[in-house]
Design a protein around this motif. Structure first.
Motif, PDB file in Angstrom:
ATOM      1  N   VAL A  20      37.773  31.207  20.136  1.00 26.26           N
ATOM      2  CA  VAL A  20      36.366  31.628  20.152  1.00 26.26           C
ATOM      3  C   VAL A  20      35.487  30.559  19.498  1.00 26.26           C
ATOM      4  O   VAL A  20      34.403  30.255  19.999  1.00 26.26           O
ATOM      5  CB  VAL A  20      36.191  33.000  19.467  1.00 26.26           C
TER       6      VAL A  20
ATOM      7  N   VAL B   4      35.023  27.906  22.077  1.00 28.10           N
ATOM      8  CA  VAL B   4      34.122  28.384  23.133  1.00 28.10           C
ATOM      9  C   VAL B   4      32.672  28.299  22.660  1.00 28.10           C
ATOM     10  O   VAL B   4      31.801  27.825  23.383  1.00 28.10           O
ATOM     11  CB  VAL B   4      34.488  29.822  23.556  1.00 28.10           C
ATOM     12  N   ARG B   5      32.428  28.732  21.455  1.00 32.28           N
ATOM     13  CA  ARG B   5      31.055  28.677  20.909  1.00 32.28           C
ATOM     14  C   ARG B   5      30.572  27.245  20.771  1.00 32.28           C
ATOM     15  O   ARG B   5      29.396  26.954  21.011  1.00 32.28           O
ATOM     16  CB  ARG B   5      30.999  29.410  19.580  1.00 32.28           C
TER      17      ARG B   5
ATOM     18  N   ARG C  92      28.618  26.898  29.646  1.00 36.20           N
ATOM     19  CA  ARG C  92      29.125  28.267  29.603  1.00 36.20           C
ATOM     20  C   ARG C  92      30.286  28.436  30.570  1.00 36.20           C
ATOM     21  O   ARG C  92      30.778  29.525  30.796  1.00 36.20           O
ATOM     22  CB  ARG C  92      28.038  29.279  29.853  1.00 36.20           C
TER      23      ARG C  92
ATOM     24  N   LEU D 127      42.128  38.407  23.183  1.00 35.96           N
ATOM     25  CA  LEU D 127      41.252  37.279  23.501  1.00 35.96           C
ATOM     26  C   LEU D 127      40.130  37.705  24.437  1.00 35.96           C
ATOM     27  O   LEU D 127      38.953  37.417  24.187  1.00 35.96           O
ATOM     28  CB  LEU D 127      42.063  36.146  24.131  1.00 35.96           C
ATOM     29  N   TRP D 128      40.469  38.395  25.501  1.00 33.40           N
ATOM     30  CA  TRP D 128      39.457  38.740  26.496  1.00 33.40           C
ATOM     31  C   TRP D 128      38.420  39.712  25.940  1.00 33.40           C
ATOM     32  O   TRP D 128      37.260  39.642  26.292  1.00 33.40           O
ATOM     33  CB  TRP D 128      40.130  39.274  27.751  1.00 33.40           C
TER      34      TRP D 128
ATOM     35  N   LEU E 131      35.908  37.711  24.086  1.00 31.37           N
ATOM     36  CA  LEU E 131      35.122  36.818  24.940  1.00 31.37           C
ATOM     37  C   LEU E 131      33.967  37.532  25.644  1.00 31.37           C
ATOM     38  O   LEU E 131      33.017  36.883  26.071  1.00 31.37           O
ATOM     39  CB  LEU E 131      36.012  36.139  25.978  1.00 31.37           C
TER      40      LEU E 131
ATOM     41  N   GLU F  74      30.527  36.691  24.544  1.00 37.81           N
ATOM     42  CA  GLU F  74      30.213  35.260  24.645  1.00 37.81           C
ATOM     43  C   GLU F  74      29.530  34.919  25.971  1.00 37.81           C
ATOM     44  O   GLU F  74      28.930  33.852  26.106  1.00 37.81           O
ATOM     45  CB  GLU F  74      31.471  34.414  24.458  1.00 37.81           C
TER      46      GLU F  74
ATOM     47  N   TRP G  23      34.942  31.770  33.015  1.00 38.17           N
ATOM     48  CA  TRP G  23      36.148  31.003  32.722  1.00 38.17           C
ATOM     49  C   TRP G  23      37.173  31.126  33.838  1.00 38.17           C
ATOM     50  O   TRP G  23      37.122  32.018  34.655  1.00 38.17           O
ATOM     51  CB  TRP G  23      36.742  31.373  31.372  1.00 38.17           C
TER      52      TRP G  23
ATOM     53  N   SER H  66      35.411  39.831  30.814  1.00 42.65           N
ATOM     54  CA  SER H  66      35.305  38.763  29.821  1.00 42.65           C
ATOM     55  C   SER H  66      34.784  37.460  30.424  1.00 42.65           C
ATOM     56  O   SER H  66      34.567  36.491  29.707  1.00 42.65           O
ATOM     57  CB  SER H  66      36.658  38.514  29.153  1.00 42.65           C
TER      58      SER H  66
ATOM     59  N   CYS I 181      36.205  36.002  33.486  1.00 36.69           N
ATOM     60  CA  CYS I 181      37.158  35.349  34.381  1.00 36.69           C
ATOM     61  C   CYS I 181      36.674  35.455  35.821  1.00 36.69           C
ATOM     62  O   CYS I 181      36.354  36.542  36.301  1.00 36.69           O
ATOM     63  CB  CYS I 181      38.533  35.989  34.250  1.00 36.69           C
TER      64      CYS I 181
END
Length: 102
Positions: free
Chosen positions: A23, A26-27, A35, A54-55, A58, A61, A65, A86, A88
């Motif tokens: 994370v 990602v940030r 993004r 994890l998802w 996310l 965020e 992905w 999330s 995907c």
């Protein structure tokens, strides 16, 4: 030509980075204006508990992905939905031949 594989260096164990580190990265990518994230992972969905954790983090965020995954993820429709929520949008699957001669 020789190809070096990660298991040549790390063995056949599956390694995961802590979710908080993912994370954080990602940030940092978002802060730099991106993004769209590609998780370079042989199988992001192999550990159902890890990918669920994890998802879930996310989702806020708001990224898009992609990654690689095995078809085993399809056995868990709840995780497929969570992956989509999330961010995907692409999961790449490798299809192996069942014919030894192929």
């Amino acid at each position: 030509m020789q190809f070096l594989l990660s298991h040549s260096f790390f063995g056949s164990t599956y390694r995961k980075r802590p979710v908080d580190q993912v994370v954080r990265d990602v940030r940092a990518a978002k802060k730099n204006g991106s993004r769209y994230i590609a998780f370079i992972d042989d199988n992001i969905g192999i550990d159902f508990e890890y990918c669920k954790e994890l998802w879930e983090v996310l989702i806020p965020e708001k990224i898009i992905w992609m990654s690689q995954c095995s078809l085993h993820i399809t056995e868990r429709p709840d995780l497929m939905k969570l992956a989509h929520r999330s961010g995907c949008r692409v999961l790449s699957f490798g299809i192996e031949s069942t014919n030894q001669k192929a």
